[in-house]
Design a protein around this motif. Structure first.
Motif, PDB file in Angstrom:
ATOM      1  N   LYS A  97       0.843  -1.200   0.000  1.00  0.00           N
ATOM      2  CA  LYS A  97       0.000   0.000   0.000  1.00  0.00           C
ATOM      3  C   LYS A  97       0.878   1.250   0.000  1.00  0.00           C
ATOM      4  O   LYS A  97       1.725   1.433   0.870  1.00  0.00           O
ATOM      5  CB  LYS A  97      -0.901  -0.015   1.236  1.00  0.00           C
ATOM      6  CG  LYS A  97      -1.785   1.220   1.370  1.00  0.00           C
ATOM      7  CD  LYS A  97      -2.641   1.136   2.621  1.00  0.00           C
ATOM      8  CE  LYS A  97      -3.468   2.403   2.804  1.00  0.00           C
ATOM      9  NZ  LYS A  97      -4.302   2.357   4.035  1.00  0.00           N
ATOM     10  N   ASN A  98       0.706   2.087  -1.038  1.00  0.00           N
ATOM     11  CA  ASN A  98       1.403   3.375  -1.185  1.00  0.00           C
ATOM     12  C   ASN A  98       2.918   3.243  -1.394  1.00  0.00           C
ATOM     13  O   ASN A  98       3.651   4.220  -1.249  1.00  0.00           O
ATOM     14  CB  ASN A  98       1.128   4.307  -0.003  1.00  0.00           C
ATOM     15  CG  ASN A  98      -0.290   4.856  -0.031  1.00  0.00           C
ATOM     16  OD1 ASN A  98      -0.947   4.852  -1.074  1.00  0.00           O
ATOM     17  ND2 ASN A  98      -0.761   5.322   1.112  1.00  0.00           N
ATOM     18  N   TRP A  99       3.392   2.039  -1.730  1.00  0.00           N
ATOM     19  CA  TRP A  99       4.797   1.835  -2.083  1.00  0.00           C
ATOM     20  C   TRP A  99       4.870   1.249  -3.489  1.00  0.00           C
ATOM     21  O   TRP A  99       4.239   0.220  -3.768  1.00  0.00           O
ATOM     22  CB  TRP A  99       5.495   0.875  -1.111  1.00  0.00           C
ATOM     23  CG  TRP A  99       5.841   1.476   0.220  1.00  0.00           C
ATOM     24  CD1 TRP A  99       5.077   1.473   1.351  1.00  0.00           C
ATOM     25  CD2 TRP A  99       7.046   2.157   0.552  1.00  0.00           C
ATOM     26  NE1 TRP A  99       5.733   2.103   2.388  1.00  0.00           N
ATOM     27  CE2 TRP A  99       6.952   2.540   1.920  1.00  0.00           C
ATOM     28  CE3 TRP A  99       8.201   2.472  -0.153  1.00  0.00           C
ATOM     29  CZ2 TRP A  99       7.960   3.223   2.567  1.00  0.00           C
ATOM     30  CZ3 TRP A  99       9.214   3.162   0.500  1.00  0.00           C
ATOM     31  CH2 TRP A  99       9.098   3.529   1.842  1.00  0.00           C
ATOM     32  N   THR A 100       5.658   1.869  -4.368  1.00  0.00           N
ATOM     33  CA  THR A 100       5.770   1.369  -5.732  1.00  0.00           C
ATOM     34  C   THR A 100       7.233   1.259  -6.160  1.00  0.00           C
ATOM     35  O   THR A 100       8.085   2.031  -5.721  1.00  0.00           O
ATOM     36  CB  THR A 100       5.042   2.286  -6.740  1.00  0.00           C
ATOM     37  OG1 THR A 100       5.667   3.575  -6.767  1.00  0.00           O
ATOM     38  CG2 THR A 100       3.569   2.429  -6.382  1.00  0.00           C
ATOM     39  N   LEU A 101       7.488   0.261  -7.008  1.00  0.00           N
ATOM     40  CA  LEU A 101       8.757   0.130  -7.706  1.00  0.00           C
ATOM     41  C   LEU A 101       8.509   0.417  -9.181  1.00  0.00           C
ATOM     42  O   LEU A 101       7.446   0.058  -9.714  1.00  0.00           O
ATOM     43  CB  LEU A 101       9.325  -1.280  -7.570  1.00  0.00           C
ATOM     44  CG  LEU A 101       9.745  -1.742  -6.176  1.00  0.00           C
ATOM     45  CD1 LEU A 101      10.210  -3.202  -6.238  1.00  0.00           C
ATOM     46  CD2 LEU A 101      10.857  -0.865  -5.634  1.00  0.00           C
ATOM     47  N   GLY A 102       9.478   1.035  -9.837  1.00  0.00           N
ATOM     48  CA  GLY A 102       9.252   1.354 -11.236  1.00  0.00           C
ATOM     49  C   GLY A 102      10.536   1.478 -12.031  1.00  0.00           C
ATOM     50  O   GLY A 102      11.645   1.400 -11.496  1.00  0.00           O
ATOM     51  N   MET A 103      10.353   1.673 -13.333  1.00  0.00           N
ATOM     52  CA  MET A 103      11.467   1.840 -14.251  1.00  0.00           C
ATOM     53  C   MET A 103      11.102   2.923 -15.271  1.00  0.00           C
ATOM     54  O   MET A 103       9.987   2.934 -15.800  1.00  0.00           O
ATOM     55  CB  MET A 103      11.772   0.535 -14.981  1.00  0.00           C
ATOM     56  CG  MET A 103      12.874   0.633 -16.022  1.00  0.00           C
ATOM     57  SD  MET A 103      14.495   0.910 -15.286  1.00  0.00           S
ATOM     58  CE  MET A 103      14.800  -0.717 -14.558  1.00  0.00           C
ATOM     59  N   GLU A 104      12.045   3.819 -15.506  1.00  0.00           N
ATOM     60  CA  GLU A 104      11.859   4.866 -16.504  1.00  0.00           C
ATOM     61  C   GLU A 104      13.019   4.824 -17.491  1.00  0.00           C
ATOM     62  O   GLU A 104      14.182   4.710 -17.096  1.00  0.00           O
ATOM     63  CB  GLU A 104      11.799   6.247 -15.837  1.00  0.00           C
ATOM     64  CG  GLU A 104      11.535   7.381 -16.815  1.00  0.00           C
ATOM     65  CD  GLU A 104      11.297   8.703 -16.120  1.00  0.00           C
ATOM     66  OE1 GLU A 104      10.928   9.677 -16.793  1.00  0.00           O
ATOM     67  OE2 GLU A 104      11.486   8.751 -14.882  1.00  0.00           O
ATOM     68  N   LEU A 105      12.688   4.883 -18.774  1.00  0.00           N
ATOM     69  CA  LEU A 105      13.689   4.936 -19.830  1.00  0.00           C
ATOM     70  C   LEU A 105      13.654   6.318 -20.471  1.00  0.00           C
ATOM     71  O   LEU A 105      12.616   6.979 -20.474  1.00  0.00           O
ATOM     72  CB  LEU A 105      13.424   3.863 -20.893  1.00  0.00           C
ATOM     73  CG  LEU A 105      13.349   2.423 -20.399  1.00  0.00           C
ATOM     74  CD1 LEU A 105      12.995   1.486 -21.553  1.00  0.00           C
ATOM     75  CD2 LEU A 105      14.656   1.997 -19.749  1.00  0.00           C
ATOM     76  N   GLY A 106      14.767   6.740 -21.025  1.00  0.00           N
ATOM     77  CA  GLY A 106      14.799   8.062 -21.627  1.00  0.00           C
ATOM     78  C   GLY A 106      15.687   8.135 -22.844  1.00  0.00           C
ATOM     79  O   GLY A 106      16.710   7.447 -22.932  1.00  0.00           O
ATOM     80  N   TYR A 107      15.273   8.958 -23.794  1.00  0.00           N
ATOM     81  CA  TYR A 107      16.097   9.243 -24.971  1.00  0.00           C
ATOM     82  C   TYR A 107      15.894  10.708 -25.351  1.00  0.00           C
ATOM     83  O   TYR A 107      14.761  11.216 -25.308  1.00  0.00           O
ATOM     84  CB  TYR A 107      15.710   8.367 -26.154  1.00  0.00           C
ATOM     85  CG  TYR A 107      16.375   8.817 -27.447  1.00  0.00           C
ATOM     86  CD1 TYR A 107      17.727   8.574 -27.682  1.00  0.00           C
ATOM     87  CD2 TYR A 107      15.661   9.525 -28.419  1.00  0.00           C
ATOM     88  CE1 TYR A 107      18.344   9.015 -28.850  1.00  0.00           C
ATOM     89  CE2 TYR A 107      16.269   9.960 -29.586  1.00  0.00           C
ATOM     90  CZ  TYR A 107      17.608   9.706 -29.795  1.00  0.00           C
ATOM     91  OH  TYR A 107      18.212  10.149 -30.940  1.00  0.00           O
ATOM     92  N   SER A 108      16.979  11.380 -25.703  1.00  0.00           N
ATOM     93  CA  SER A 108      16.872  12.771 -26.151  1.00  0.00           C
ATOM     94  C   SER A 108      17.823  13.018 -27.312  1.00  0.00           C
ATOM     95  O   SER A 108      18.878  12.378 -27.426  1.00  0.00           O
ATOM     96  CB  SER A 108      17.179  13.744 -25.007  1.00  0.00           C
ATOM     97  OG  SER A 108      18.523  13.618 -24.595  1.00  0.00           O
TER      98      SER A 108
END
Length: 238
Positions: free
Chosen positions: A80-91
């Motif tokens: 509850k109210n705790w998340t794991l995540g992944m973000e990728l980026g390109y510029s």
């Protein structure tokens, strides 16, 4: 100086509706097992003209720049109210510049750059009401970038061409936190914003500009609340 600036910001989400945000005691919360996804695409076009004089000789310059970036994101609530995540980026960025004297081209150059990034993160959410949540995000980010500077034309080098291309390479590691807010439009959609960041950054860069190469390393602890670290986007919870 005349500036023409246009920005397009889109948020892209792909989802399958299975769950939703819940409410308890007048405060919204994220149940365990909830997924969320989102991301942003931005495109900037910048044109500029400059007029000036040097030793009585009228000079002017013009430049065109395009910037593009995309950053998809996916997360999962492990509690509850705790998340794991992944973000990728390109510029990607490209600038073309020209300089004139008495309306005659004397110099032309081009700069291009690319960068790729990956950022695993952890978020701790705190419900502030029926629609508003505050969160702290802990990042463990890495990015790699390359850039190239080219002299396409230089009047001073016509008789003795020395058009050297300069290449730069960057590796950046970051560990830190940033605060943010989610405002829920309904049980699935939320507006999102983060402001600033603080942490530790290690940067290693090299410059290949024959006949010499330049390498450098730097590290710092910092708190940055500048507008360059303000993010707006949309997330979908399912």
């Amino acid at each position: 100086m005349k500036n023409i600036f246009a920005t397009l910001l889109l948020s892209i989400v792909v989802f399958t509706a299975q769950s939703q945000i819940k409410e308890s005691n007048g405060k919204v919360y994220i149940p365990k097992g909830t997924w969320f996804t989102g991301g942003s695409i931005s495109i900037n076009f910048i044109n500029s003209d400059a007029h000036y004089g040097n030793n009585g000789i009228p000079e002017n310059g013009e430049s065109e720049r395009i910037e593009f970036s995309v950053s998809p994101r996916l997360g999962y609530a492990i509690a509850k109210n705790w998340t794991l995540g992944m973000e990728l980026g390109y510029s990607y960025g490209r600038t073309k510049s020209k300089n004139f004297e008495n309306e005659v081209l004397v110099r032309e150059s081009r700069f291009t750059g690319n960068s790729f990034g990956v950022n695993p993160f952890v978020r701790r959410y705190i419900g502030l009401g029926k629609k508003l949540m505050f969160f702290f995000q802990t990042d463990l980010a890495y990015s790699y970038g390359e850039s190239k500077a080219e002299e396409l034309f230089d009047e001073d080098s016509i008789d003795n061409p020395t058009f050297l291309n300069s290449y730069d390479y960057r590796n950046v590691f970051f560990v830190g936190i940033k605060p943010g807010l989610n405002y829920f439009l309904n049980e699935h959609w939320a507006l999102e914003s983060t402001v600033g960041r603080a942490g530790y950054e290690y940067r290693k860069s090299s410059n290949d500009n024959s006949p010499r190469n330049i390498d450098s390393e730097s590290n710092r602890f910092f708190i940055d609340l500048s507008l360059s670290n303000v993010y707006f986007g949309v997330s979908y919870f399912f």
